[in-house]
Design a protein around this motif. Structure first.
Motif, mmCIF file in Angstrom:
data_model
loop_
_atom_site.group_PDB
_atom_site.id
_atom_site.type_symbol
_atom_site.label_atom_id
_atom_site.label_comp_id
_atom_site.label_asym_id
_atom_site.label_seq_id
_atom_site.Cartn_x
_atom_site.Cartn_y
_atom_site.Cartn_z
ATOM 1 N N GLU A 46 10.318 18.879 -11.609
ATOM 2 C CA GLU A 46 9.326 19.928 -12.348
ATOM 3 C C GLU A 46 8.628 21.138 -12.203
ATOM 4 O O GLU A 46 8.678 22.134 -13.430
ATOM 5 C CB GLU A 46 7.776 18.419 -12.446
ATOM 6 C CG GLU A 46 7.626 17.372 -13.034
ATOM 7 C CD GLU A 46 7.263 17.183 -14.343
ATOM 8 O OE1 GLU A 46 7.160 17.937 -14.806
ATOM 9 O OE2 GLU A 46 8.249 16.407 -13.925
ATOM 10 N N LEU A 47 9.432 21.906 -11.608
ATOM 11 C CA LEU A 47 9.308 22.642 -11.283
ATOM 12 C C LEU A 47 10.562 23.745 -11.058
ATOM 13 O O LEU A 47 10.818 24.791 -10.699
ATOM 14 C CB LEU A 47 9.091 23.045 -9.953
ATOM 15 C CG LEU A 47 7.573 22.702 -8.951
ATOM 16 C CD1 LEU A 47 7.286 22.479 -8.324
ATOM 17 C CD2 LEU A 47 6.511 23.115 -9.927
ATOM 18 N N GLY A 48 11.348 22.569 -11.455
ATOM 19 C CA GLY A 48 12.965 23.516 -11.715
ATOM 20 C C GLY A 48 13.814 23.430 -10.603
ATOM 21 O O GLY A 48 15.294 24.381 -10.712
ATOM 22 N N VAL A 49 13.860 23.600 -9.333
ATOM 23 C CA VAL A 49 14.221 23.104 -7.731
ATOM 24 C C VAL A 49 15.687 21.923 -8.040
ATOM 25 O O VAL A 49 14.680 21.250 -7.830
ATOM 26 C CB VAL A 49 13.091 23.087 -7.131
ATOM 27 C CG1 VAL A 49 14.167 23.465 -5.433
ATOM 28 C CG2 VAL A 49 12.276 24.147 -7.444
ATOM 29 N N LYS A 50 16.035 21.642 -7.795
ATOM 30 C CA LYS A 50 17.279 21.123 -7.556
ATOM 31 C C LYS A 50 17.858 20.931 -5.811
ATOM 32 O O LYS A 50 18.396 22.157 -5.662
ATOM 33 C CB LYS A 50 18.521 21.143 -8.399
ATOM 34 C CG LYS A 50 17.862 21.204 -10.385
ATOM 35 C CD LYS A 50 19.014 21.391 -11.777
ATOM 36 C CE LYS A 50 18.045 21.560 -12.396
ATOM 37 N NZ LYS A 50 19.799 21.881 -13.499
ATOM 38 N N VAL A 51 17.982 19.780 -5.443
ATOM 39 C CA VAL A 51 18.447 19.723 -4.567
ATOM 40 C C VAL A 51 19.647 18.859 -4.153
ATOM 41 O O VAL A 51 19.794 17.741 -4.953
ATOM 42 C CB VAL A 51 17.470 18.786 -3.637
ATOM 43 C CG1 VAL A 51 18.857 18.859 -2.132
ATOM 44 C CG2 VAL A 51 16.642 19.414 -3.089
ATOM 45 N N VAL A 52 20.752 19.219 -4.290
ATOM 46 C CA VAL A 52 21.981 18.272 -3.880
ATOM 47 C C VAL A 52 22.755 18.567 -2.743
ATOM 48 O O VAL A 52 23.039 19.521 -2.083
ATOM 49 C CB VAL A 52 22.748 18.913 -5.405
ATOM 50 C CG1 VAL A 52 22.252 18.639 -6.980
ATOM 51 C CG2 VAL A 52 23.618 20.539 -5.211
ATOM 52 N N SER A 53 24.307 17.443 -2.786
ATOM 53 C CA SER A 53 24.885 17.194 -1.783
ATOM 54 C C SER A 53 26.186 17.376 -1.716
ATOM 55 O O SER A 53 26.579 16.910 -2.923
ATOM 56 C CB SER A 53 24.341 16.592 -0.802
ATOM 57 O OG SER A 53 24.264 15.842 -0.990
ATOM 58 N N PHE A 54 27.554 17.689 -0.713
ATOM 59 C CA PHE A 54 28.952 17.185 -1.059
ATOM 60 C C PHE A 54 29.544 17.383 0.004
ATOM 61 O O PHE A 54 28.820 17.773 1.436
ATOM 62 C CB PHE A 54 29.281 18.138 -1.741
ATOM 63 C CG PHE A 54 29.300 19.252 -1.490
ATOM 64 C CD1 PHE A 54 30.666 19.724 -0.746
ATOM 65 C CD2 PHE A 54 28.251 20.342 -1.566
ATOM 66 C CE1 PHE A 54 30.882 21.230 0.031
ATOM 67 C CE2 PHE A 54 28.893 21.796 -1.381
ATOM 68 C CZ PHE A 54 29.882 22.141 -0.713
#
Length: 268
Positions: free
Chosen positions: A15-23
């Protein structure tokens, strides 16, 4: 369980535009030809870098790797481990984008964001090490090779590189947050190693147990969830609010004030 529990945190961050990803960076010592982690540290990504596209690319791989030749080599090594009744560990990255400047604390050791991230990432089963930014590699470099120069880019203060991994002095810099962690091989083996039977204190072979041959791709997903919860807690502590509308208003307002202050200082 934590992946499920932290879904709400991920939704809040979205909702705040914060994205958490991994690889996955490596499994069984097999690293990619072109290490994407290096590009992150050197800030060599385009300004319109899309974290979700990175996540989609990782999810398209059976082992969540970013290079097809590396994926094939990893699968071969996993197959070999299966034949041996053995297990493999590896390394992975978690990346968070969209974070504001100043999240965390530079005053209190127990409220530094890097303190909480190190604790929470290493709380995951079988994770034996973690680093932020260049981490352990920075110990071998000169200071001039380690620290990130501050530059003006599109009227904003940015870092020329991101070896600090988006965290300096316990607070976020506004650059992508970069966390790298190492997972050991799973300890339950189909080909057991030696141990001691406490009843009689005699050397024996450990129990033969069913085991996943590697869990590094799954561990990276768990780390995404854990990091999401940590970041959500710090955001709620800093901005508060009784509703998502109030939280968003404070979050966006904080960023707008920071931009305004920067512009005013440069106009003097």
């Amino acid at each position: 369980a934590r992946v499920a529990a932290c879904t709400t945190a991920r939704r809040l961050l979205a909702e705040l535009g914060v994205k958490v990803v991994s690889f996955v960076e490596s499994i069984g010592g097999i690293f990619p030809e072109n290490n994407f982690g290096r590009k992150l540290l050197m800030n060599e990504l385009p300004s319109d870098f899309d974290a979700e596209a990175l996540a989609d690319e990782a999810d398209a791989s059976e082992v969540r790797a970013l290079e097809k030749p590396q994926e094939e080599k990893i699968i071969e090594k996993i197959t070999d481990a299966m034949k041996r009744g053995d297990t493999l560990g590896g390394t992975f990255y978690v990346v968070a984008t969209g974070l504001p400047v100043g999240l965390g604390s530079y005053m209190h050791f127990d409220r530094k964001l890097d303190t909480a991230l190190a604790r929470d990432v290493q709380s995951i089963n079988a994770v034996k090490g973690s680093e932020i930014g260049a981490g352990f590699r920075a110990a071998d470099w000169f200071g001039s090779e380690t620290h990130d120069e501050i530059v003006l880019r599109d009227g904003r203060l940015r870092r020329r590189t991101n070896r600090a991994g988006g965290l300096e002095g316990g607070i976020t810099t506004g650059e992508p947050l970069i966390i790298r962690a190492a997972m050991k091989p799973i300890s339950t083996l189909m080909s057991p190693i030696g141990t001691v039977d406490l009843d009689g204190m005699k050397p024996i072979q450990a129990r033969r147990e069913r085991s996943d041959f590697t869990a590094v791709p799954a561990c990276a997903v768990v780390a995404e969830a854990v990091v999401s919860m940590t970041l959500a807690n710090f955001i709620l502590e800093k901005f508060g609010g009784d509703s998502i509308e109030e939280l968003t208003e404070r979050f966006v307002g904080y960023q707008e004030r920071a931009e305004k202050t920067l512009r005013e200082n440069f106009s003097r």
